[in-house]
Design an enzyme around this catalytic site. Structure first.
Site, short mmCIF file in Angstrom:
data_model
loop_
_atom_site.label_atom_id
_atom_site.label_comp_id
_atom_site.label_asym_id
_atom_site.label_seq_id
_atom_site.Cartn_x
_atom_site.Cartn_y
_atom_site.Cartn_z
CG ASP A 106 -2.39 0.65 1.20
OD1 ASP A 106 -2.66 1.63 0.00
OD2 ASP A 106 -3.37 0.17 2.11
CG ASP A 212 -4.84 6.11 0.76
OD1 ASP A 212 -5.75 5.24 1.04
OD2 ASP A 212 -4.64 7.20 1.52
CD GLU A 269 -9.25 5.20 -1.08
OE1 GLU A 269 -10.09 4.76 -0.41
OE2 GLU A 269 -7.55 5.31 -1.04
CG HIS A 345 -8.36 -0.08 5.25
ND1 HIS A 345 -8.21 -0.69 3.58
CD2 HIS A 345 -8.02 1.03 4.89
CE1 HIS A 345 -7.64 0.91 2.96
NE2 HIS A 345 -7.39 1.68 3.88
CG ASP A 346 -10.92 3.45 4.70
OD1 ASP A 346 -10.31 2.98 5.38
OD2 ASP A 346 -10.55 3.42 3.06
#
Length: 583
Positions: A106, A212, A269, A345-346
């Site tokens: 990430d 990200d 993302e 994870h969000d």
């Protein structure tokens, strides 16, 4: 209507892979400190191999003050000691490669930690060479002489997106926490440093990156005020001025050339982007920007457009089907590629959010979601615990158990408005359903205290949900009827029938049906039919296809009744049917 893939879509490993996301802090604690680590991940590689996932994506493990659980990076070329060492990461890559698997890291390239050396230098003086590596602007003043931020943008954590620096008397931009200053991609020297980081990891065996909020790296340099969409707040969301900004493709092409050189995986993302042509400009096979993106339709179904995520909303199955049809068509016809996901994870847990986490239907709900995610066109993503049907945090946990900065900042802002007891109750219900904390509780490895995540006499960094005694890996691995085995079988069929599942056509059936999602994947030799009952009611589904020649490959119930073309489906029942034929 059958959607036939573009000729631009050629075989590639990153199209054929499946990805399992690990949230390292909550995966497995090997050294007994209550915090997950790399040795814990290494100890579970065979578990992941047996699940039939082929790539592992790690949420950030770089040194970090953990203001946002690692998405505030203070050094991109080291590993946080909580997780292990750089050598552990290299060993992890080698061990995955031995098993025919890949490692995805990430990368957070929109912002750093305020403890990064870059930012320390940048804020040291206005004349520092790295001053323009971050986004600094002078204050505004109202008619009374009161100092104001440069514009009215709100951060994603419910404060102004600007923080005043007393030493140099300017504001810096932070779209997230004040401890996460945005870097300035307008600086050529900054970009060189970023690309050096990318090469650093690719040279050490990493196979690709999740990037990200990568579409926020290009901002409108005039930094205009955002339109007022929620008058309850002084600050407003300004994403129309930084989501896919004016130089985004220039930057992504520079980054993409490096990734292409290494044949690397990349998933970006990309929130707030609905323009399909703009998406294809990022993921088109001939563009050399990114291989795929996360778009947010399926994780926004129950949100109110333009409103805070903790405003109550509902969702309709018709909206889910419209989204699936839209994006399958965009990617397959346009020569792009889809990232098929609904948890990370969000996000909260799907069985709690969209299906049912009741004891009667929890397993069936997760198995249904396996069919939905795995057999769409695109690369499927499984989030840790999804393969075990892990559910949301229990409703009776107090808000103090929610450790995420987003949750805590929202709750402080909400309580500052002196809400009534009824408003508190209603809002806590919504927080419990949607908080990011739901996906971050520790994994359930067995039925021992702390769920086998860490030793029983150690306090885990975050509370373990109490249903670990029933819902855990130990009870599911080796059980052919378990949720884990169903996910494994689904992913296994994707590998063995990639002509249809990876590269085949897509057709959504029965678009107006209020209860059923049904679709067909087809190649020259194979036709697959997926039928999913998204409701808690029994349904008689009249299939528009002749089902006679199909065989059942997967069924999340023991029984299945088909009479002619009418399929009787139990609550949350999902089936995968196959028909083979000679080309």
């Amino acid at each position: 209507m059958k959607i036939v893939p573009s000729e631009k879509i050629q075989p590639a490993w990153w199209r054929e892979t499946s990805v399992y996301q690990i949230y390292p802090a909550s995966f497995k604690d090997a050294n007994g400190d209550g915090f997950g680590d790399l040795q814990g991940i290494l100890s579970k590689l065979d578990y992941l191999k047996e699940l039939n996932v082929e790539s592992i994506w790690l949420s950030p493990i770089y040194p970090s003050p953990l203001k946002d659980m690692g998405y505030d990076v203070s050094n991109y070329k080291e590993i946080d000691a909580r997780y292990g060492s750089l050598e552990d990461t290299i060993v992890l890559a080698k061990e995955l490669h031995k098993r025919g698997m890949k490692l995805v890291m990430d990368l957070v390239l929109n912002h750093t930690s305020d403890q990064h050396d870059w930012f320390k230098e940048s804020r040291s003086s206005k004349t520092n060479p790295k001053r323009d590596w971050y986004i600094w602007r002078p204050a505004k003043y109202n008619k009374d002489g009161k100092r104001l931020p440069p514009n009215n943008w709100r951060s994603y954590f419910d404060t102004s997106a600007w923080e005043w620096d007393e030493a140099t008397e300017e504001y810096y931009l932070h779209l997230w926490a004040p401890e996460q200053p945005d870097i300035n991609w307008e600086s050529p020297e900054l970009r060189k440093a970023v690309y050096d980081i990318v090469r650093f990891w690719l040279e050490r065996g990493v196979d690709g990156f999740r990037l990200d909020v990568i579409n926020m790296i290009s901002k409108n340099q005039e930094f205009p005020d955002a339109p007022i969409t929620d008058d309850r707040y002084d600050y407003q969301m300004g994403y129309k001025y930084y989501a896919n900004g004016p130089r985004i493709h220039e930057y992504l092409k520079e980054l993409g050339e490096i990734l292409h050189e290494y044949n690397a995986f990349s998933v970006g993302e990309m929130p707030h982007v609905e323009d399909t042509e703009e998406v294809l400009r990022v993921v088109g096979a001939d563009r050399r920007e990114l291989t795929m993106i996360f778009q947010f339709d399926l994780v926004s179904l129950d949100l109110v457009p333009g409103k805070h995520k903790y405003v109550e909303g509902t969702w309709k199955l018709s909206d889910l089907k419209k989204s699936v049809k839209k994006w399958q068509s965009v990617y397959l016809k346009g020569g792009g590629w889809n990232a098929s996901f609904i948890e990370n994870h969000d996000q909260p847990r799907t069985v709690s959010r969209y299906l049912s986490d009741s004891p009667a239907y929890r397993a069936q709900s997760s198995k249904l979601m396996a069919l939905f995610i795995v057999f769409q066109g695109g690369t499927p993503f499984v989030y840790q615990g999804q393969e075990l049907a892990l559910a949301n945090i229990p409703r009776d946990w107090p808000v103090s158990e929610y450790v995420d900065i987003e949750t805590q900042n929202f709750w402080k802002l909400f309580m500052s408005g002196n809400p009534t007891p009824e408003e508190i109750q209603k809002t806590m219900d919504i927080v419990n359903m949607r908080a990011r904390d739901n996906g971050r509780t520790p994994m359930h490895w067995d039925g021992s205290p702390n769920g086998g995540f860490c030793p029983k006499d150690v306090k885990p960094w975050m509370r373990v949900t109490e249903d670990y005694t029933e819902w855990n890996a130990s009870s599911q691995v080796g059980n052919p009827n378990s949720v884990y085995s169903f996910w494994s079988a689904s992913l296994g069929y994707r590998k063995s029938m990639k002509d249809a599942v990876v590269y085949g056509s897509f057709e959504l059936l029965s678009e107006e049906d209020p209860s059923i999602v049904a679709f067909v994947r087809e190649s020259k030799s194979t036709e697959l039919l997926v039928i999913l009952n998204f409701t808690e009611n029994s349904v008689h589904y009249e299939c528009p296809l002749q089902i006679g020649g199909f065989n059942v490959l997967l069924n999340n119930y023991e029984d299945l009744e088909i009479k002619e073309n009418v399929v009787h489906l139990n609550p949350y029942q999902g089936i995968l049917l196959k028909k083979s034929f000679t080309a």
